[in-house]
Design an enzyme around this catalytic site. Structure first.
Site, PDB file in Angstrom:
ATOM      1  CD  GLU A 184      -6.825   3.298   1.531  1.00 49.41           C
ATOM      2  OE1 GLU A 184      -6.043   2.971   0.624  1.00 49.41           O
ATOM      3  OE2 GLU A 184      -6.557   3.156   2.742  1.00 49.41           O
ATOM      4  CD1 TRP A 194      -4.152   7.097  -0.930  1.00 49.48           C
ATOM      5  CD2 TRP A 194      -5.183   6.810   1.036  1.00 49.48           C
ATOM      6  NE1 TRP A 194      -3.197   7.109   0.049  1.00 49.48           N
ATOM      7  CE2 TRP A 194      -3.802   6.943   1.261  1.00 49.48           C
ATOM      8  CE3 TRP A 194      -6.045   6.627   2.129  1.00 49.48           C
ATOM      9  CZ2 TRP A 194      -3.247   6.888   2.542  1.00 49.48           C
ATOM     10  CZ3 TRP A 194      -5.491   6.560   3.385  1.00 49.48           C
ATOM     11  CH2 TRP A 194      -4.105   6.692   3.586  1.00 49.48           C
ATOM     12  CE1 TYR A 214      -6.152   1.572  -2.426  1.00 47.92           C
ATOM     13  CE2 TYR A 214      -5.360   3.216  -3.972  1.00 47.92           C
ATOM     14  CZ  TYR A 214      -5.682   2.849  -2.690  1.00 47.92           C
ATOM     15  OH  TYR A 214      -5.524   3.746  -1.671  1.00 47.92           O
ATOM     16  CG  HIS A 264      -3.648   3.147   7.929  1.00 46.37           C
ATOM     17  ND1 HIS A 264      -4.703   3.578   7.152  1.00 46.37           N
ATOM     18  CD2 HIS A 264      -2.698   2.773   7.040  1.00 46.37           C
ATOM     19  CE1 HIS A 264      -4.400   3.475   5.857  1.00 46.37           C
ATOM     20  NE2 HIS A 264      -3.175   2.987   5.760  1.00 46.37           N
ATOM     21  CD  GLU A 302      -4.945  -1.909   2.176  1.00 43.43           C
ATOM     22  OE1 GLU A 302      -3.729  -2.184   2.135  1.00 43.43           O
ATOM     23  OE2 GLU A 302      -5.519  -1.279   1.265  1.00 43.43           O
TER      24      GLU A 302
HETATM   25  C1  GBH Z   1      -3.368   1.506   0.424  1.00 40.93           C
HETATM   26  O1  GBH Z   1      -3.307   0.121   0.184  1.00 40.93           O
HETATM   27  C2  GBH Z   1      -3.007   1.799   1.872  1.00 40.93           C
HETATM   28  O2  GBH Z   1      -4.112   1.532   2.725  1.00 40.93           O
HETATM   29  C3  GBH Z   1      -2.565   3.243   2.065  1.00 40.93           C
HETATM   30  O3  GBH Z   1      -1.981   3.390   3.325  1.00 40.93           O
HETATM   31  C4  GBH Z   1      -1.585   3.651   0.966  1.00 40.93           C
HETATM   32  O4  GBH Z   1      -1.187   4.981   1.119  1.00 40.93           O
HETATM   33  C5  GBH Z   1      -2.251   3.439  -0.369  1.00 40.93           C
HETATM   34  O5  GBH Z   1      -2.530   2.089  -0.519  1.00 40.93           O
HETATM   35  C6  GBH Z   1      -1.367   3.827  -1.545  1.00 40.93           C
HETATM   36  O6  GBH Z   1      -0.214   3.047  -1.606  1.00 40.93           O
HETATM   37  O7  GBH Z   1       4.385  -4.009  -2.696  1.00 40.93           O
HETATM   38  O8  GBH Z   1       3.946  -5.158  -4.743  1.00 40.93           O
HETATM   39  O9  GBH Z   1       3.705  -6.319  -2.642  1.00 40.93           O
HETATM   40  C7  GBH Z   1      -3.634  -0.287  -1.133  1.00 40.93           C
HETATM   41  C8  GBH Z   1      -3.530  -1.810  -1.286  1.00 40.93           C
HETATM   42  C9  GBH Z   1      -2.082  -3.655  -0.848  1.00 40.93           C
HETATM   43  C10 GBH Z   1      -1.451  -1.980  -2.423  1.00 40.93           C
HETATM   44  C11 GBH Z   1      -0.645  -4.108  -0.792  1.00 40.93           C
HETATM   45  C12 GBH Z   1      -0.014  -2.446  -2.384  1.00 40.93           C
HETATM   46  C13 GBH Z   1       1.423  -4.319  -1.991  1.00 40.93           C
HETATM   47  C14 GBH Z   1       1.928  -4.580  -3.351  1.00 40.93           C
HETATM   48  N1  GBH Z   1      -2.148  -2.238  -1.179  1.00 40.93           N
HETATM   49  N2  GBH Z   1       0.008  -3.857  -2.060  1.00 40.93           N
HETATM   50  S1  GBH Z   1       3.597  -5.059  -3.341  1.00 40.93           S
END
Ligand code: GBH
Length: 448
Positions: A342, A392, A274, A101, A147
């Protein structure tokens, strides 16, 4: 895992790229203490029992097991995960273990550039074998990566997350090395963990065409193909999606040998889901991973947001997108089994609220109340083979991109005392889990 464990230098653990990123321009928080899960895991497992939680997903810190990533094995690191897994079993909580991770051993980044170099593949295989040999019989469900599109294209490509590297070529190398490492690790897994199930954990934001035009509808489909298909297509179909091959000149080549090795390497499909985004066709436009001919936005033409706002800027509530996203995965890949690894929500402003207000997390309850029935409909009406769903997260924890500001937990963590207090959303979930919380202590561990 870096986000909860803390004790980053305890019992022989080596530094990861996030420990050292503390000195880079970021949010200024360190993961040195986090939730001190390294010491408090047993009380957290007791809390899971109280809530009626039956499954727990966590990841292993590579540099706890092999401090410099590729050298001597640290038995004390393995022992921690053995204790954790044994305690989960004793509590009747089934684990799902992730090997990676994002917390790469710093030495591997310093020595050869981490995932951008093909030297990472044998190192990851060695680490995985050590883990499977020591812990393989303690869990049925495994994932290789969490991811990979996030860590390859944000950590190496866009320069926005630690490592803060902005080099698309490194990101593409990373994505290719992830595929090679996954194939090689699954091969070892078959020999060392008979009867176990493994996959790669992928993430997507549901793509909504900005208008009804054919161009936007096509662009939305391309967005899904690019985000999930960059890994799932080579695995399930032996090659990248045609829409990517036509546009992205830096696309690596899936050799027949790699396609062969990847075939059958996902025993189930783990999906993090999400939120959603509007997609508009836009000739020549680039996306995070290269030329994609579309632009993304969470605002429609009238200027309205796609859904209610969370604390994280990328997260809006779009429950109606959950079911189509699950169906998209099911229709394209026909996985035997899907696990949502998640779903979660950080309440706007929670990081600066007084405790009593933070505990009353009604927008997180709304999130679960709206999202979970969509998954149920996907199962009952659409016959999507979804077998599980992970929230999550149990605890507020360290966010790689945001430190301690954003809180995703259903239990509040006071980072000064390490006390956890169930938020209202934990009670809501306990109801779904049929827990009898009658004698529940809402705050733990109790202070002397
Ligand atoms: C999860 O990803 C992670 O797996 C986890 O570790 C984390 O704690 C959780 O999200 C909450 O944040 O910064 O605008 O470019 C969720 C999917 C994909 C969401 C990448 C944020 C980046 C957006 N993530 N995305 S940006």
């Amino acid at each position: 895992m870096e986000q909860v464990e803390g004790e980053n230098a305890t019992d022989g653990r080596g530094p990861s790229i996030f420990d050292t990123a503390d000195s880079l321009p970021g949010h200024g928080d360190t993961s040195q203490v986090a939730d001190d899960f390294y010491h408090l895991y047993a009380v957290d497992i007791a809390a899971m029992q109280l809530l009626g939680v039956k499954h727990f997903r966590f990841s292993i810190s590579w540099s706890r097991v092999i401090p410099d990533g590729d050298g001597a094995v640290n038995q004390k690191g393995l022992d921690f995960y053995a204790r954790l897994l044994d305690t989960l079993h004793a509590a009747g909580v089934e684990p799902l273990v992730c090997l990676y991770h994002w917390d790469l051993p710093q030495a591997l980044q310093s020595n050869f550039g981490g995932w951008a170099s093909d030297q990472i593949v044998p190192a990851f295989v060695k680490y995985a074998k050590v883990v499977f040999q020591a812990l393989g019989d303690k869990s049925e469900y495994w994932t290789t990566f969490n991811e990979p599109i996030t860590f390859c294209f944000l950590h190496y490509g866009a320069g926005t997350y630690p490592l803060f590297i902005k080099d698309l070529r490194q990101a593409w190398n990373c994505s290719y090395n992830v595929l090679r490492a996954h194939a090689a690790v699954v091969k070892e897994f078959r020999a060392l963990v008979p009867g176990g199930r493994i996959c790669m954990c992928l993430n997507s934001e549901w793509a909504v065409p900005l208008t009804n035009s054919t161009a936007d509808v096509d662009a939305a489909q391309r967005k899904m193909e690019a985000e999930l298909g960059i890994f799932a297509d080579p695995i399930y179909k032996g090659d990248y999606p045609a829409s990517m091959k036509q546009r992205i000149s830096s696309l690596p080549k899936i050799t027949p040998q790699l396609a062969h090795d990847l075939n059958g390497s996902m025993d189930y499909f783990a999906l993090n889901f999400y939120t959603s985004t509007y997609v508009a066709a836009d000739e020549g436009a680039t996306c995070t991973w290269g030329r994609c001919d579309f632009t993304l936005s969470q605002t429609d033409k009238a200027g309205d947001l796609i859904g209610a706002e969370a604390d994280s800027g990328w997260l809006k509530s779009t429950p109606w997108a959950f079911r189509p996203n699950l169906n998209w995965v099911n229709n394209r890949y026909h996985p035997k089994e899907i696990v949502v690894s998640e779903i979660g929500w950080d309440v706007k402003g929670e990081g600066t609220m007084p405790l009593m207000q933070a505990l009353n997390d009604t927008s997180r309850i709304d999130f679960f109340r709206n999202y979970i029935p969509e998954a149920t409909d996907a199962v009952n009406i659409d016959k999507v083979p979804l077998t599980g769903l992970f929230v999550w997260s149990l605890l507020d924890n360290y966010e790689v991109g945001a430190g301690y500001q954003n809180r995703f937990g259903v239990a509040h963590v006071d980072y000064r005392t390490q006390q956890r207090t169930f938020k209202a959303s934990a009670m809501y979930l306990a109801g779904i889990f049929n827990s009898s919380m009658a004698n529940a202590s809402l705050t733990y561990p109790s202070v002397a």
